[in-house]
Design a protein around this motif. Sequence first.
Motif, PDB file in Angstrom:
ATOM      1  N   GLY A 256       0.800  -1.211   0.000  1.00  0.00           N
ATOM      2  CA  GLY A 256       0.000   0.000   0.000  1.00  0.00           C
ATOM      3  C   GLY A 256       0.832   1.259   0.000  1.00  0.00           C
ATOM      4  N   VAL A 257       2.168   1.121  -0.137  1.00  0.00           N
ATOM      5  CA  VAL A 257       3.019   2.296  -0.051  1.00  0.00           C
ATOM      6  C   VAL A 257       3.995   2.416  -1.218  1.00  0.00           C
ATOM      7  CG1 VAL A 257       4.849   1.195   1.319  1.00  0.00           C
ATOM      8  CG2 VAL A 257       4.435   3.641   1.570  1.00  0.00           C
ATOM      9  N   SER A 258       4.260   1.321  -1.934  1.00  0.00           N
ATOM     10  CA  SER A 258       5.246   1.351  -3.015  1.00  0.00           C
ATOM     11  C   SER A 258       5.035   0.127  -3.903  1.00  0.00           C
ATOM     12  CB  SER A 258       6.669   1.338  -2.439  1.00  0.00           C
ATOM     13  OG  SER A 258       7.642   1.172  -3.451  1.00  0.00           O
ATOM     14  N   CYS A 259       5.595   0.183  -5.098  1.00  0.00           N
ATOM     15  CA  CYS A 259       5.561  -1.002  -5.959  1.00  0.00           C
ATOM     16  C   CYS A 259       6.714  -1.944  -5.642  1.00  0.00           C
ATOM     17  CB  CYS A 259       5.613  -0.592  -7.435  1.00  0.00           C
ATOM     18  SG  CYS A 259       7.072   0.360  -7.908  1.00  0.00           S
ATOM     19  N   TRP A 260       7.597  -1.539  -4.707  1.00  0.00           N
ATOM     20  CA  TRP A 260       8.734  -2.360  -4.287  1.00  0.00           C
ATOM     21  C   TRP A 260       8.570  -2.777  -2.820  1.00  0.00           C
ATOM     22  CZ3 TRP A 260      10.300  -2.850  -8.914  1.00  0.00           C
ATOM     23  CH2 TRP A 260      10.521  -1.767  -9.768  1.00  0.00           C
ATOM     24  N   VAL A 261       9.309  -3.785  -2.437  1.00  0.00           N
ATOM     25  CA  VAL A 261       9.375  -4.160  -1.012  1.00  0.00           C
ATOM     26  C   VAL A 261      10.049  -3.025  -0.251  1.00  0.00           C
ATOM     27  CG1 VAL A 261      10.453  -5.711   0.669  1.00  0.00           C
ATOM     28  CG2 VAL A 261       9.400  -6.639  -1.420  1.00  0.00           C
ATOM     29  N   THR A 262       9.435  -2.595   0.834  1.00  0.00           N
ATOM     30  CA  THR A 262       9.993  -1.532   1.685  1.00  0.00           C
ATOM     31  C   THR A 262       9.928  -1.974   3.140  1.00  0.00           C
ATOM     32  OG1 THR A 262       7.838  -0.438   1.901  1.00  0.00           O
ATOM     33  CG2 THR A 262       9.268   0.289   0.087  1.00  0.00           C
ATOM     34  N   ILE A 263      10.569  -1.196   3.994  1.00  0.00           N
ATOM     35  CA  ILE A 263      10.564  -1.504   5.423  1.00  0.00           C
ATOM     36  C   ILE A 263      10.211  -0.257   6.228  1.00  0.00           C
ATOM     37  CG2 ILE A 263      12.205  -3.415   5.309  1.00  0.00           C
ATOM     38  CD1 ILE A 263      14.421  -1.473   6.172  1.00  0.00           C
ATOM     39  N   SER A 264       9.602  -0.482   7.354  1.00  0.00           N
ATOM     40  CA  SER A 264       9.435   0.557   8.367  1.00  0.00           C
ATOM     41  C   SER A 264      10.457   0.299   9.459  1.00  0.00           C
ATOM     42  CB  SER A 264       8.017   0.517   8.951  1.00  0.00           C
ATOM     43  OG  SER A 264       7.058   0.786   7.941  1.00  0.00           O
ATOM     44  N   VAL A 265      11.038   1.382   9.997  1.00  0.00           N
ATOM     45  CA  VAL A 265      12.168   1.235  10.918  1.00  0.00           C
ATOM     46  C   VAL A 265      11.970   2.129  12.136  1.00  0.00           C
ATOM     47  CG1 VAL A 265      14.675   1.273  11.137  1.00  0.00           C
ATOM     48  CG2 VAL A 265      13.646   0.904   8.886  1.00  0.00           C
ATOM     49  N   ARG A 297       4.456   4.185   6.813  1.00  0.00           N
ATOM     50  CA  ARG A 297       5.389   3.109   6.466  1.00  0.00           C
ATOM     51  C   ARG A 297       6.466   3.625   5.504  1.00  0.00           C
ATOM     52  NH1 ARG A 297       2.359  -2.498   7.541  1.00  0.00           N
ATOM     53  NH2 ARG A 297       0.462  -1.669   8.458  1.00  0.00           N
ATOM     54  N   ASN A 298       7.413   2.729   5.195  1.00  0.00           N
ATOM     55  CA  ASN A 298       8.573   3.092   4.393  1.00  0.00           C
ATOM     56  C   ASN A 298       9.221   4.367   4.918  1.00  0.00           C
ATOM     57  OD1 ASN A 298      10.523   2.968   2.362  1.00  0.00           O
ATOM     58  ND2 ASN A 298       9.273   4.083   0.871  1.00  0.00           N
ATOM     59  N   CYS A 299       9.427   4.400   6.249  1.00  0.00           N
ATOM     60  CA  CYS A 299      10.059   5.555   6.877  1.00  0.00           C
ATOM     61  C   CYS A 299      10.764   5.113   8.149  1.00  0.00           C
ATOM     62  CB  CYS A 299       9.043   6.658   7.186  1.00  0.00           C
ATOM     63  SG  CYS A 299       7.776   6.175   8.384  1.00  0.00           S
ATOM     64  N   THR A 300      11.537   6.000   8.727  1.00  0.00           N
ATOM     65  CA  THR A 300      12.222   5.719   9.989  1.00  0.00           C
ATOM     66  C   THR A 300      11.740   6.702  11.049  1.00  0.00           C
ATOM     67  OG1 THR A 300      14.086   7.204   9.490  1.00  0.00           O
ATOM     68  CG2 THR A 300      14.288   4.915   8.760  1.00  0.00           C
ATOM     69  N   ARG A 301      11.678   6.215  12.273  1.00  0.00           N
ATOM     70  CA  ARG A 301      11.280   7.072  13.399  1.00  0.00           C
ATOM     71  C   ARG A 301      12.142   6.717  14.623  1.00  0.00           C
ATOM     72  NH1 ARG A 301       9.364   9.407   9.862  1.00  0.00           N
ATOM     73  NH2 ARG A 301       7.202  10.168   9.574  1.00  0.00           N
ATOM     74  N   GLY A 302      12.508   7.741  15.386  1.00  0.00           N
ATOM     75  CA  GLY A 302      13.301   7.540  16.580  1.00  0.00           C
ATOM     76  C   GLY A 302      13.221   8.708  17.528  1.00  0.00           C
TER      77      GLY A 302
END
Length: 302
Positions: A256-265, A297-302
């Motif tokens: 639901g966020v990209s046509c590629w595999v992505t990760i949330s971090v 998603r497909n983003c980083t948070r800290g």
Amino acid sequence: MTIETTKPLILIVDDTPTNIQVLAENLIQDYRVKVAASGEAALEAIARQGLPDLILLDVMMPDMDGYELCRRLKNDPQTSAIPVIFVTALNGGGDEERGLNLGALDYITKPFYLPVVKARIRNHIRLKQMADRLEAMAWIDGLTDVPNRRRFDQMLEIEWKRAQRSHFPLAMIMVDVDYFKAYNDCYGHGAGDTCLKQVAALLSAMVSRPCDLVARYGGEEFVILMPETDIDGARRVAEQLRLRIESEQMSHAGSGVSCWVTISVGYAAMTPGQDQMPSALLDEADRMLYRAKNSGRNCTRG
């Protein structure tokens, strides 16, 4: 890796130079040999040079005797599995019993017969290598070939205690493959397994310091443990990991966020206080991952 560096490492701890010389000269052909003239020097050598495969330990030494050094080694989770052989002039039954009760595997009295000493060392090294292989198999995730949750839990405890002593920060990064259920629904579970293997390999290739640990936390989640790393370092690595996975361009038609595999971090770092538990860092990294997933998603948070 050279043949020399694959030889087992033996640490000889004895405050008598002639004893060290005799043992070292007779072992150097088959083993790497390090020496220490006191208990404190032995602990420093282990901290600086890494864990030996076996320790030959004298009992009668000034300041810290062999019994006390053995006790400290066996009470530390990081060093408790190192085989210890006492080599000492104390030959009373009570002395031997005390050494074995402290966790030593063997007790050799002086004057010793070198062929017997070498045979005992060879046998204990062989047993240690077999145990290491079995333990390594128990620590590896069967699908992705990276360390598993059990290994991560163990290393988190070890690195947390180390950070408490050193007052250096410890960082953790948690990774979740975005819309992985949809990936399985779209491509099948076999393809999903292949995807997880690729993600694990990419994460491992990006996190290259020997002290860092990439582990499968469960399902499509991975975790990275990074000693002596502050929040800025964790942020940089987290973003590099996200970009690397996306750049691989593994197709994900169900995302639901990209046509590629992505990760949330999610990432976190802290310098542990003496009264804090490792779960404090784990909970914070998990909270940051939750934020990343809720931020699109497909983003980083800290």
